[in-house]
Write an enzyme that holds these catalytic residues in place. Sequence first.
Site, PDB file in Angstrom:
ATOM      1  N   HIS A   1      48.015  39.018  39.242  1.00 49.45           N
ATOM      2  CA  HIS A   1      48.515  40.366  39.505  1.00 49.45           C
ATOM      3  C   HIS A   1      49.773  40.689  38.711  1.00 49.45           C
ATOM      4  O   HIS A   1      50.201  41.843  38.667  1.00 49.45           O
ATOM      5  CB  HIS A   1      48.785  40.527  41.001  1.00 49.45           C
ATOM      6  CG  HIS A   1      48.498  41.909  41.517  1.00 49.45           C
ATOM      7  ND1 HIS A   1      48.398  43.007  40.693  1.00 49.45           N
ATOM      8  CD2 HIS A   1      48.275  42.377  42.777  1.00 49.45           C
ATOM      9  CE1 HIS A   1      48.149  44.079  41.407  1.00 49.45           C
ATOM     10  NE2 HIS A   1      48.064  43.733  42.677  1.00 49.45           N
TER      11      HIS A   1
ATOM     12  N   ASP B   1      46.436  44.717  36.854  1.00 48.71           N
ATOM     13  CA  ASP B   1      46.554  45.585  38.024  1.00 48.71           C
ATOM     14  C   ASP B   1      45.224  45.639  38.768  1.00 48.71           C
ATOM     15  O   ASP B   1      44.160  45.385  38.197  1.00 48.71           O
ATOM     16  CB  ASP B   1      46.962  47.004  37.600  1.00 48.71           C
ATOM     17  CG  ASP B   1      48.355  47.044  37.002  1.00 48.71           C
ATOM     18  OD1 ASP B   1      49.178  46.196  37.389  1.00 48.71           O
ATOM     19  OD2 ASP B   1      48.603  47.918  36.146  1.00 48.71           O
TER      20      ASP B   1
END
Length: 438
Positions: free
Chosen positions: A410, A414
């Site tokens: 992450h 995204d």
Amino acid sequence: MGEHIIKLPDVGEGVAEAELVEWHVKIGDMVREDTVLAAVMTDKATVEIPSPVDGEILWLGAEIGDTVAIGSPIVRLKVAGEGNAKPQGGEVEAVSAEPPAKLPTPKPAAAAPVVKTSPKSDEAEAKPAASPKSTAQPSVSGAPRPEGEKPLASPAVRLRAKEAGIDLRQVAGSGPAGRIGHEDIEAFLARGPQVGRTSGLARSDAVQDIKVVGLRRKIAEKMSLSKSRIPHITYVEEIDVTALEDLRAALNKEKRPGVERPKLTLLPFLMRAMVKAIADQPNLNSLFDDETGIIHQHGGIHIGIAAQTPSGLVVPVVKHAEARDVWECGAEVIRLAEAAKSGTATRDELSGSTITITSLGAMGGVATTPVINHPEVAIIGVNKMMVRPVWDGTQFMPRKMMNLSSSFDHRVIDGWDAAVFIQRIKTLLETPALIFVE
């Protein structure tokens, strides 16, 4: 007679140390030339160390799990002739090597704990312990009383046994004719839960200590590194693979004269779908150097295939999947899987991946949370295929359904980008003809 010292040889280019994962000999063993003495591991390749001479094992210089530097003495043998060790100051010293005394001395493989005692306690142990006359515990050996045989006991003893959940048929009585008294109940309770209680279940207090070494330790270190450094996001999507399975079956039946093709599994189609999806999102095919904060985006797509072997999990790599069709991908997957399971895969074949697939096949579960293969930024998890009823707008139809459970770094990917990537793969797998369109 002399002594011969064996040092850890150079087991690979650029390798400075190796982990000792197995001893094949012990002190006192007689060995002959080419007898395998030990096995060491570098990265994920295991190398056997043979003896160059005949002799008797005098000393082992490391324990299983120890990391040993290349060139360090690991074995000392007594040999006929002078050997390669020369006496110096009354002691045997290795030629051009660190004296073995500086290396850790191996401990016995399964040493029992040593209890220090005083001379008085030693003397007490030498004498048989006196048995208290009034607290003699009845033997617990022997079969329980058969059904229908009523144990001899007073009402008070029966009440106490009932409150404690004890089946009196399992209690040996120390009184006349096997009569059970309060002291027998106390002895039974002192021994703790065991077969013979009303539940009929036995308790085990066994503890086995297993040292984590070799490939299992490397897997543990890799997983710990990944989970401690990478904030994972896992995305699960349902895929209808009915059309893909029909196409796969048709291609496997197709025969061409003079052309030998491998049997296709789902993986080659998934690999080609990933190649097409990465063309739209090249950031998924990256390695993230979190020490420098640099993302290394690769043009070549090197897909690691997590494979379970008798030694543990390894990840052979299909290099340049972007330049292979489904049959070439399938053939390479089969070749690498066989090499990994037989332990013949090379270091190059087990490294260099830029994105990974993990699959448990028929045991794949409904959904999983794959751990990213650090320093990659994505891993695609294949779950098991199941026939399920799917509503087509007018009726329920049986369809072959499969989930993809995929994890992403992450820090780099995204959630939206992860969803777009998986949705692209979903479209390609559900309409497999698109995989062949360039």
